[in-house]
Scaffold this motif. Structure first.
Motif: not given
Length: 776
Positions: A695-705
């Motif tokens: 819901r707020s600005a974040a680094k995110g997660v891995i989509a593709m290694r």
């Protein structure tokens, strides 16, 4: 050799600046708490009264004559400053109760300047005489003028509190003053109450007598009673002032008063600019029908909302403004010729005037008593020689001259020099029996008057009664009705920006290089004009009242209303003209927040469970935005977080590592697959539902290694089997990454390699073209 004194520069500068500051504060910018006048105003009134005799019943004299008199005798600071001060004292829209009666062009409420001083004429108004008349009775201290040839009053013996009634404004060094005008009748009522109840609290004075300022141009004060009381207690604060208006028929709004200090022509010009720019669609025209009273006519469109038009004008034009109050003035010290600046409250202003008034009345009574005693003394001399009148005449006839006659009379009848001179100056017929009777009658009357004055000087309560009577007389003669309405807060006009935007359907067009515009229609993408070497990137429909978000490679979103975009069939404007982009920041995704341009949200699983049977992933309902970065990070966030317009600095939606950037942003329902490819020839497909929402600005997660030196080239969201991401190899071969050729995997995998030799050169990104109702 001449003697040279060496002094430190900082000491000389400090001393000279302090002298300059003191001069500006005490001799230029701040009014005196006693008569409410600045030195230049006081000198103008004094010169008109004392030297030019420009009383209300006298003929007008040229303003140049008055200015010359003031400048030559009392105020050698330039004719322009003197004339401007005199002009302001003659303007009924600047002073609540003008003091100068101007004849000719003395400016207007439209902001017009006065004519040159050689064309205009002036004299004193009756109210100004209430400030000046008691000068004849030595009621105030006098001081030498600038060259020591004349004397001028330190302060005028004001009979009414001019500082509160007419207000004042000025800027000194390190301080300023801004005192609003008030109603004369209300102020006098407060003074009368304060005479009876000296310990009256400020709350009572404000609640019962002085509810707020009374500006000469009228208007409505929107402050609460509590906020006005706080302003009067602290001596500072802001008064919310609004012009008054009324609806005339169904197609006219009439502005009947404007805020204090606002030029009417400037207000009309501002309103006309907004109407011409189409920012107030409820209005079609504005015109000035004012005579002696303000009447600004606003033409309404048929069926338009008048309240919406007024709400816009109150927010974007000087029809509503703030008057900043600062009750700073010069307060006298023990030395009557020295005053110091001080910020005071309302009660202190009133009490200071009453204390000053009492001192003036005492000095006036003492002067009158001295004049009476002088006359009584002369009359007693006449009475003394009446019994030996023939002898007095013989003494005078036998004297060598007037001086000898005076000496003989003084010796014979025990007279003093004053009495002897009066007898010698008297005509013989006045020494007849009939005239002596008149002298004795006058003596009796004068003694009664003197006794009454002595009683007044000995009785403070009687003097306060006298002051009360004089204040009541001024109120009866000069008081008028209040012009400004104390209305309090007005909750009737809620400003809604959408009400001022003409609702029409357009297409938002954004090029790959970041040029934006809006068009009402187009035939096909190839017909849209773009600059050479540029290409159309997004064509998205939406209402002018909707908003559009621009997502950049630096992880920021900039949202504005579609109405703010340039309407043109040309190239448009660079997006940097609307927002504050950083160096090398560019648009990588565009979303129009018009429901008709967005895909339909996922239905609830309770109503259509067959859509969720084979997913095996947690479903998050509602539209989301999906972003993927060059280093393989991904983020999913609710679309509603970006609907409202942002500042020029935008909103951060993704925190990026050094060297990373966002490749694109797309809208997701939640049932799509993410198709992406890397430069080293790896492709990956996984359900968008595997990306956890934030819901707020974040680094995110891995989509593709990614492997060493590898990077993501691009991605797309595919909701149908035949949809996918088209890529091109360095050898020119093209491949479409879709679920019919590659299996759906899981987020965070390396994916499948589709090329053994060479690399992927690029992803093929056709223009994003959407029609209304979400149709591509």
């Amino acid at each position: 050799m001449p003697v040279v004194d060496v002094i430190p520069l900082h000491e000389a500068a400090r001393e000279r600046y302090l002298n300059f500051a003191l001069s500006v504060i005490t001799s230029r910018a701040l009014p005196d708490i006693r008569d409410g006048l600045k030195p230049v105003q006081r000198r103008i009134l004094y010169a008109m009264f004392q030297h030019l005799r420009l009383y209300p019943d006298a003929r007008h004299r040229k303003s140049a004559t008055i200015v010359g008199e003031v400048m030559g005798k009392y105020h050698p600071h330039g004719d322009a400053a003197i004339y401007e001060a005199m002009v302001r004292m003659a303007q009924d829209f600047s002073l609540r109760y003008p003091l100068v009666d101007g004849h000719g062009n003395f400016g207007s409420i439209d902001g017009d300047a006065a004519a040159a001083m050689r064309y205009t004429e002036a004299r004193l108004r009756p109210l100004a005489m209430e400030l000046l008349e008691e000068l004849r009775r030595q009621t105030v201290p006098m001081r030498p003028n600038f060259d020591g040839t004349l004397f001028e009053p330190v302060v005028l013996p004001a009979r009414f509190p001019n500082l509160i009634v007419n207000g004042a404004s000025g800027i000194a060094v390190g301080m300023a003053t801004s005192i609003p005008p008030h109603n004369l009748g209300e102020v006098i009522d407060a003074l009368l109450y304060l005479i009876d109840v000296p310990q009256a609290p400020l709350e009572v004075l404000v609640e019962r007598f002085i509810p707020g300022p009374d500006f000469p141009t009228g208007g409505r004060v929107l402050n609460t009673p509590a906020s006005l009381l706080e302003i009067y207690r602290t001596g500072e604060g802001a008064i919310e002032l609004r012009g008054e208006y009324q609806l005339e028929g169904k197609t006219r709004l009439i502005i009947t008063s404007i805020p204090y200090g606002v030029a009417k022509s400037d207000l009309i010009e501002k309103i006309a600019e907004h109407i011409a720019a189409g920012k107030v669609p409820q209005l079609t025209d504005v015109r000035d029908e004012s005579t002696d009273e303000v009447r600004i006519v606003l033409e309404l469109r048929r069926g338009a909302d008048a309240d919406a038009a007024i709400a816009y004008l109150l927010r974007h034009t000087p029809l509503q403004m703030r008057f900043h109050v600062n009750l700073t003035c010069l307060v006298p010290t023990e030395n009557p010729e020295v005053a110091v600046p001080r910020k005071v409250d309302l009660k202190t202003l009133l009490q200071a005037f009453l204390e000053f008034r009492m001192k003036v009345v005492v000095r006036r009574l003492q002067y009158d008593l001295e004049q009476l005693e002088r006359r009584i003394h002369i009359l007693r001399g006449f009475e003394q020689i009446f019994g030996a009148l023939d002898e007095a005449i013989r003494i005078i006839r036998s004297a060598r001259d007037k001086a000898d006659a005076a000496q003989r009379l003084m010796h014979r009848f025990q007279l003093d020099e004053l009495q002897a001179d009066a007898i010698l100056e008297t005509k013989l017929y006045k020494l007849s029996r009939l005239e002596i009777a008149a002298i004795r009658q006058e003596l009796e009357e004068k003694e009664k008057q003197a006794a009454a004055l002595r009683a007044l000087l000995a009785d403070e309560a009687a003097r306060w009664r006298l002051i009360r009577e004089e204040l009541q007389a001024i109120k009866a003669r000069f008081a008028d009705k209040r012009r400004t309405t104390i209305a309090g807060p007005d909750e009737g006009f809620a400003y809604n920006q959408e009400a001022y935007i003409v609702d029409e359907d357009v297409y938002v067009i954004v090029s790959r290089d970041g040029w934006v515009k809006r068009q009402r229609s187009y035939t096909d993408v190839q017909s849209i004009r773009v600059r050479e070497s540029d290409a159309v990137g997004w064509v998205l429909p939406g209402s002018t009242r909707a908003t559009v978000g621009f997502f950049t490679n630096y992880g920021r979103c900039y949202t504005t209303r579609i109405e703010a975009l340039p309407s043109t069939t040309g190239y448009g404007d660079p997006v940097q003209k609307l927002f504050d982009f950083s160096d090398r920041e560019r648009v990588v995704g565009v979303v129009v927040f018009d429901e008709r341009a967005l895909p339909q949200p996922m239905p609830s699983p309770k109503t259509e469970p067959e859509l969720f049977e084979d997913r095996g992933e947690p479903q998050v309902l509602g539209l989301h935005l999906v972003a993927i970065t060059r280093l393989g990070q991904t983020l999913r966030m609710p679309i509603d977080s970006f609907r409202e317009p942002s500042t020029k600095n935008g909103r951060l939606f993704m925190r990026l590592e050094t060297g990373d950037e966002v490749l694109g942003v797309e809208v997701a329902r939640g049932n799509e697959n993410v198709c992406l490819a890397s430069r080293n020839g790896y492709v990956l497909i996984f359900p968008v539902a595997q990306i956890p929402p934030v819901r707020s600005a974040a680094k995110g997660v891995i989509a593709m290694r990614l492997g060493k030196g590898d990077e993501v080239l691009g991605f797309t969201l595919a909701s149908a089997a035949r949809e996918g991401l088209e890529v091109e190899t360095t050898r020119g071969r093209r491949e479409i990454v879709r679920i019919t050729k590659f299996e759906v995997s899981r987020r965070g995998n390396r994916g499948r390699q589709i090329i053994r030799r060479g690399q992927l050169a690029r992803v093929m990104l056709p223009p994003v073209e959407i029609r209304f109702n979400g149709q591509r």
